[in-house]
Design a protein around this motif. Structure first.
Motif, PDB file in Angstrom:
ATOM      1  N   MET A   1      41.023  39.171  43.921  1.00 38.59           N
ATOM      2  CA  MET A   1      41.281  39.214  42.477  1.00 38.59           C
ATOM      3  C   MET A   1      41.964  37.925  42.050  1.00 38.59           C
ATOM      4  SD  MET A   1      43.455  42.123  40.410  1.00 38.59           S
ATOM      5  CE  MET A   1      42.333  43.375  41.013  1.00 38.59           C
ATOM      6  N   THR A   2      41.636  37.421  40.909  1.00 32.34           N
ATOM      7  CA  THR A   2      42.258  36.198  40.434  1.00 32.34           C
ATOM      8  C   THR A   2      43.672  36.494  40.000  1.00 32.34           C
ATOM      9  OG1 THR A   2      41.481  36.561  38.187  1.00 32.34           O
ATOM     10  CG2 THR A   2      40.064  35.293  39.653  1.00 32.34           C
ATOM     11  N   SER A   3      44.475  35.443  39.760  1.00 32.36           N
ATOM     12  CA  SER A   3      45.844  35.631  39.309  1.00 32.36           C
ATOM     13  C   SER A   3      45.863  36.237  37.924  1.00 32.36           C
ATOM     14  CB  SER A   3      46.571  34.280  39.307  1.00 32.36           C
ATOM     15  OG  SER A   3      45.918  33.396  38.436  1.00 32.36           O
ATOM     16  N   ASP A   4      46.978  36.902  37.602  1.00 34.14           N
ATOM     17  CA  ASP A   4      47.120  37.567  36.306  1.00 34.14           C
ATOM     18  C   ASP A   4      47.085  36.535  35.199  1.00 34.14           C
ATOM     19  OD1 ASP A   4      47.792  39.024  34.123  1.00 34.14           O
ATOM     20  OD2 ASP A   4      49.740  39.701  34.844  1.00 34.14           O
ATOM     21  N   ALA A   5      46.109  36.649  34.307  1.00 34.52           N
ATOM     22  CA  ALA A   5      45.950  35.674  33.225  1.00 34.52           C
ATOM     23  C   ALA A   5      46.756  36.052  32.020  1.00 34.52           C
ATOM     24  CB  ALA A   5      44.479  35.577  32.832  1.00 34.52           C
TER      25      ALA A   5
ATOM     26  N   ARG B   1      25.782  47.813  37.692  1.00 37.10           N
ATOM     27  CA  ARG B   1      27.192  47.425  37.848  1.00 37.10           C
ATOM     28  C   ARG B   1      27.753  47.931  39.175  1.00 37.10           C
ATOM     29  NH1 ARG B   1      27.335  48.306  32.293  1.00 37.10           N
ATOM     30  NH2 ARG B   1      28.113  50.447  32.512  1.00 37.10           N
ATOM     31  N   GLU B   2      27.377  49.133  39.568  1.00 35.32           N
ATOM     32  CA  GLU B   2      27.835  49.660  40.859  1.00 35.32           C
ATOM     33  C   GLU B   2      27.378  48.747  41.995  1.00 35.32           C
ATOM     34  OE1 GLU B   2      27.976  54.494  40.056  1.00 35.32           O
ATOM     35  OE2 GLU B   2      26.113  53.554  40.756  1.00 35.32           O
ATOM     36  N   VAL B   3      26.135  48.295  41.924  1.00 36.76           N
ATOM     37  CA  VAL B   3      25.618  47.382  42.937  1.00 36.76           C
ATOM     38  C   VAL B   3      26.370  46.055  42.887  1.00 36.76           C
ATOM     39  CG1 VAL B   3      23.600  46.035  43.660  1.00 36.76           C
ATOM     40  CG2 VAL B   3      23.332  48.443  43.012  1.00 36.76           C
ATOM     41  N   ALA B   4      26.593  45.534  41.686  1.00 38.30           N
ATOM     42  CA  ALA B   4      27.299  44.251  41.532  1.00 38.30           C
ATOM     43  C   ALA B   4      28.708  44.331  42.106  1.00 38.30           C
ATOM     44  CB  ALA B   4      27.341  43.858  40.058  1.00 38.30           C
TER      45      ALA B   4
ATOM     46  N   VAL C   1      31.996  38.732  39.152  1.00 38.44           N
ATOM     47  CA  VAL C   1      32.732  39.995  39.202  1.00 38.44           C
ATOM     48  C   VAL C   1      34.221  39.746  39.425  1.00 38.44           C
ATOM     49  CG1 VAL C   1      33.064  42.156  40.468  1.00 38.44           C
ATOM     50  CG2 VAL C   1      30.747  41.335  39.981  1.00 38.44           C
ATOM     51  N   ILE C   2      34.545  38.840  40.327  1.00 42.12           N
ATOM     52  CA  ILE C   2      35.951  38.520  40.593  1.00 42.12           C
ATOM     53  C   ILE C   2      36.613  37.953  39.345  1.00 42.12           C
ATOM     54  CG2 ILE C   2      37.482  36.965  41.876  1.00 42.12           C
ATOM     55  CD1 ILE C   2      35.612  37.318  44.275  1.00 42.12           C
ATOM     56  N   GLU C   3      35.878  37.117  38.614  1.00 40.57           N
ATOM     57  CA  GLU C   3      36.412  36.548  37.376  1.00 40.57           C
ATOM     58  C   GLU C   3      36.672  37.648  36.353  1.00 40.57           C
ATOM     59  OE1 GLU C   3      33.975  33.601  35.152  1.00 40.57           O
ATOM     60  OE2 GLU C   3      35.659  32.268  35.632  1.00 40.57           O
TER      61      GLU C   3
END
Length: 204
Positions: A1-5, A144-147, A193-195
């Motif tokens: 997960m990216t840092s809290d924006a 989305r589940e697959v992604a 997805v991570i973004e």
């Protein structure tokens, strides 16, 4: 997960290069933002001429006016709206009232907005995350589940087992995802997805 924006800052603190931003946290426009300039009034409403266009249920054409006042917070004025303007549960009239950073500004039946103060890099991360989330919203629920499974590092075989579908069906879904989102690979999908996960629901 990216840092809290969405690191929060008090509007009473020295702004420096940070910017005050309105963020919709509930309603069909959830996640939309509107940057504010100090001491510059912005109208909120259904009118396309409004500084923050809110074409949502219960919002009047010219519903409210807000002004970010450094050292004081967000000045909120109701513009004789049909359903009223509230700071949390407190009604606001034409005389206006001040809202602290993080206080909910409620307009109409389903729109809630808060004031946040972001540094430029934080705002850039937030906007990128929201754009990624909007892109993923174009997919079907199964896609989305697959992604999400791809982003979690699962192989097609493991995704198929987890979702009770065949590996070939997983491949079909991925092909459709790549076309719909104009992505070249699993790695690019994972990055998207991570973004999007950079801003979770309770962080807006």
């Amino acid at each position: 997960m990216t840092s809290d924006a969405t690191t929060r800052h008090s509007p009473r603190a020295e702004l420096g290069d940070a910017r005050p931003v309105l963020v919709i946290i509930r309603g069909p426009g959830r996640g939309r933002t509107c940057a504010l300039a100090p001491n510059a009034p912005v109208t909120l409403g259904k009118s396309e001429a409004a500084g923050m266009h809110l074409p949502y249920s219960g919002v009047s054409r010219e519903h409210a006016r807000v002004t970010f006042v450094p050292g004081s917070g967000l000045r909120v004025e109701d513009l004789d709206s049909t359903n009223g303007t509230f700071i949390e549960t407190r009604p606001v009239d034409a005389g206006g009232a001040f809202a602290e950073s993080g206080a909910r500004l409620v307009l109409g039946s389903e729109t809630e907005i808060v004031l946040r103060v972001y540094r430029p890099e934080e705002l850039q991360l937030l906007e990128a995350a929201l754009a990624a989330a909007d892109a993923l919203a174009q997919l079907t629920e199964r896609e989305r589940e697959v992604a999400y499974a791809v982003a979690d590092g699962l192989t097609s075989a493991k995704i198929a087992k987890q979702l009770f579908i065949s590996p070939r069906t997983v491949t079909t879904h991925l092909d459709r995802i790549y076309v719909r989102l104009d992505l070249p690979s699993r790695a690019a999908l994972t990055r998207l997805v991570i973004e999007a996960r950079g801003v979770m629901p309770d962080q807006l």
